[in-house]
Design a protein around this motif. Sequence first.
Motif, short mmCIF file in Angstrom:
data_model
loop_
_atom_site.label_atom_id
_atom_site.label_comp_id
_atom_site.label_asym_id
_atom_site.label_seq_id
_atom_site.Cartn_x
_atom_site.Cartn_y
_atom_site.Cartn_z
N ALA A 1 0.83 -4.25 -3.10
CA ALA A 1 1.38 -5.61 -3.02
C ALA A 1 2.55 -5.62 -2.04
N PRO A 2 2.71 -6.70 -1.29
CA PRO A 2 3.81 -6.78 -0.32
C PRO A 2 5.17 -6.79 -1.02
N PHE A 3 6.15 -6.35 -0.25
CA PHE A 3 7.53 -6.34 -0.75
C PHE A 3 8.30 -7.48 -0.09
N VAL A 4 9.26 -8.03 -0.84
CA VAL A 4 10.18 -9.05 -0.34
C VAL A 4 11.58 -8.45 -0.40
N TYR A 5 12.29 -8.55 0.71
CA TYR A 5 13.62 -7.96 0.78
C TYR A 5 14.66 -9.08 0.81
N THR A 46 18.16 -6.24 -2.66
CA THR A 46 17.13 -6.40 -3.70
C THR A 46 15.76 -6.35 -3.06
N ILE A 47 14.90 -5.52 -3.59
CA ILE A 47 13.53 -5.39 -3.10
C ILE A 47 12.59 -5.82 -4.24
N ARG A 48 11.75 -6.81 -3.96
CA ARG A 48 10.82 -7.32 -4.97
C ARG A 48 9.38 -7.03 -4.53
N THR A 61 17.06 -2.93 -7.21
CA THR A 61 18.36 -3.41 -6.73
C THR A 61 19.30 -2.24 -6.52
N CYS A 62 20.02 -2.30 -5.41
CA CYS A 62 21.07 -1.29 -5.16
C CYS A 62 22.27 -1.96 -4.52
#
Length: 267
Positions: A1-5, A46-48, A61-62
Amino acid sequence: APFVYEITNNFNGNNIRKPGYEEAIITYNPTEKKITAHNAGTATLTIRQKPTNTHNEKVFTCTITVSKYDSEFAWKIANNSEYLIDQTITKAELFSRATDNDLPVTIKSSNTNAVTVDNNGTLNAIGAGTAIITVAQAESYKWLPISEQQITIIINKHKPVFTWNPKKITPYYDTRYADYTGFFESSSTKNNDGLQLTSTSSDPQVAILEAGTNAQKLDLKTFNKPGTTKLTVTQSENWYWAEWSDSYEITPQDPINYVPFELKNDN
């Protein structure tokens, strides 16, 4: 699945910001998977991962804190270091910073009668005295500031070198041989305006010093009295030379064995 940054809290409120990145503490390149820091501050990355038919949404999250570099200021000379009039001290000789810190610094002298600072930041010793040197550096988006750092330097006058020339001549107390020019010389030939040489003799009936061919030389004059005398010369001070004194003891010899030239036998 794609990531959203997503980057949040990414505004740097400091007025000093990196050109082109005034609103960003960090940026993230998803292709290179690379974070680049631009300004001091704290940002949240945040990477979703979007949900799929088989996986729920995942969130990573970092918190990233970016700090400025320490300018690493250090003096290269000791406090109360002493120098002579006419000497110079360059920035490179005066202090060190982090090797790639090329920000301009402010260098000031508390006593410009002793030390001046030119446009290159070089200290020039121009007169005797004490000066407090202050160095400071403003901060930038990358470097922490250097708060005012101070050091004291002392500028001294030059000490003349006195040269007695007894090896050039053997003093006799017979006035026929009493032409001893340049018996005493002072090295104060530069910036010698206002200097005076004075001399005394512990027994002026044996020998004295008198003015020579120039102001920095004295000639020896002997008399018919045998004996020993101490000759003392004092040089006055001016803005460049310190007052100085030196003595030399002589015992003029009986000229009875004096040979003005050497006879040679050619046979």
